[in-house]
Design a protein around this motif. Sequence first.
Motif, PDB file in Angstrom:
ATOM      1  N   UNK A  13       4.031 -16.743   9.836  1.00  0.00           N
ATOM      2  CA  UNK A  13       5.229 -15.960   9.522  1.00  0.00           C
ATOM      3  C   UNK A  13       6.021 -15.656  10.791  1.00  0.00           C
ATOM      4  N   UNK A  14       7.304 -15.439  10.655  1.00  0.00           N
ATOM      5  CA  UNK A  14       8.112 -15.044  11.822  1.00  0.00           C
ATOM      6  C   UNK A  14       7.511 -13.819  12.499  1.00  0.00           C
ATOM      7  N   UNK A  63      11.362 -20.669  25.361  1.00  0.00           N
ATOM      8  CA  UNK A  63      10.025 -20.146  25.076  1.00  0.00           C
ATOM      9  C   UNK A  63       9.507 -19.212  26.157  1.00  0.00           C
ATOM     10  N   UNK A  64      10.251 -19.050  27.229  1.00  0.00           N
ATOM     11  CA  UNK A  64       9.803 -18.184  28.319  1.00  0.00           C
ATOM     12  C   UNK A  64       9.575 -16.766  27.813  1.00  0.00           C
ATOM     13  N   UNK A  65       8.431 -16.209  28.203  1.00  0.00           N
ATOM     14  CA  UNK A  65       8.096 -14.861  27.765  1.00  0.00           C
ATOM     15  C   UNK A  65       7.412 -14.809  26.416  1.00  0.00           C
ATOM     16  N   UNK A  86       9.536 -17.758  15.852  1.00  0.00           N
ATOM     17  CA  UNK A  86      10.669 -17.683  14.955  1.00  0.00           C
ATOM     18  C   UNK A  86      10.898 -19.046  14.311  1.00  0.00           C
ATOM     19  N   UNK A  87      11.790 -19.092  13.364  1.00  0.00           N
ATOM     20  CA  UNK A  87      11.992 -20.322  12.596  1.00  0.00           C
ATOM     21  C   UNK A  87      12.449 -21.479  13.478  1.00  0.00           C
ATOM     22  N   UNK A  88      13.084 -21.155  14.593  1.00  0.00           N
ATOM     23  CA  UNK A  88      13.537 -22.211  15.518  1.00  0.00           C
ATOM     24  C   UNK A  88      12.369 -22.913  16.207  1.00  0.00           C
ATOM     25  N   UNK A  89      11.193 -22.330  16.123  1.00  0.00           N
ATOM     26  CA  UNK A  89      10.014 -22.950  16.731  1.00  0.00           C
ATOM     27  C   UNK A  89       9.339 -23.943  15.802  1.00  0.00           C
ATOM     28  N   UNK A 116       4.860 -24.649  11.464  1.00  0.00           N
ATOM     29  CA  UNK A 116       5.927 -24.201  10.575  1.00  0.00           C
ATOM     30  C   UNK A 116       5.991 -22.677  10.601  1.00  0.00           C
ATOM     31  N   UNK A 117       7.150 -22.166  10.944  1.00  0.00           N
ATOM     32  CA  UNK A 117       7.358 -20.713  10.971  1.00  0.00           C
ATOM     33  C   UNK A 117       8.258 -20.362   9.794  1.00  0.00           C
ATOM     34  N   UNK A 118       7.685 -19.650   8.848  1.00  0.00           N
ATOM     35  CA  UNK A 118       8.424 -19.339   7.630  1.00  0.00           C
ATOM     36  C   UNK A 118       7.821 -18.134   6.933  1.00  0.00           C
TER      37      UNK A 118
END
Length: 119
Positions: A13-14, A63-65, A86-89, A116-118
Amino acid sequence: QVQVVESGGGLVQPGGTLRLSCVASGSRFRLASMGWYRQAPGKERELVTLVTRDGLTRYADSVKGRFSISRDSAKNTVYLQMSSLNTEDTAVYYCRVIDVSRGTPDVYWGQGTQVTVSS
């Protein structure tokens, strides 16, 4: 010849966390670096992070941090700890290793693991 195998992908999940692993194996090799790349649908493969033989690291700005790479040199293993996802990942994550045992860099890729981030 170096075999590269990733593991640890899945659905998260996000805001969640996930850890990927990558193991390099073979009869004889000398790794110059191990790293993670990712490819989202319709996009080019991009660098996420890498670590060199000397311990130097490099991260994509996105992705830093949030992401952290670590390694176990004795096991020829590298890990990617991902947090605040997040979903962009969402992407297929590939491990890439560079072997210099033959004097020139040989690049090897794993088969990839889906993240998958969802919600």
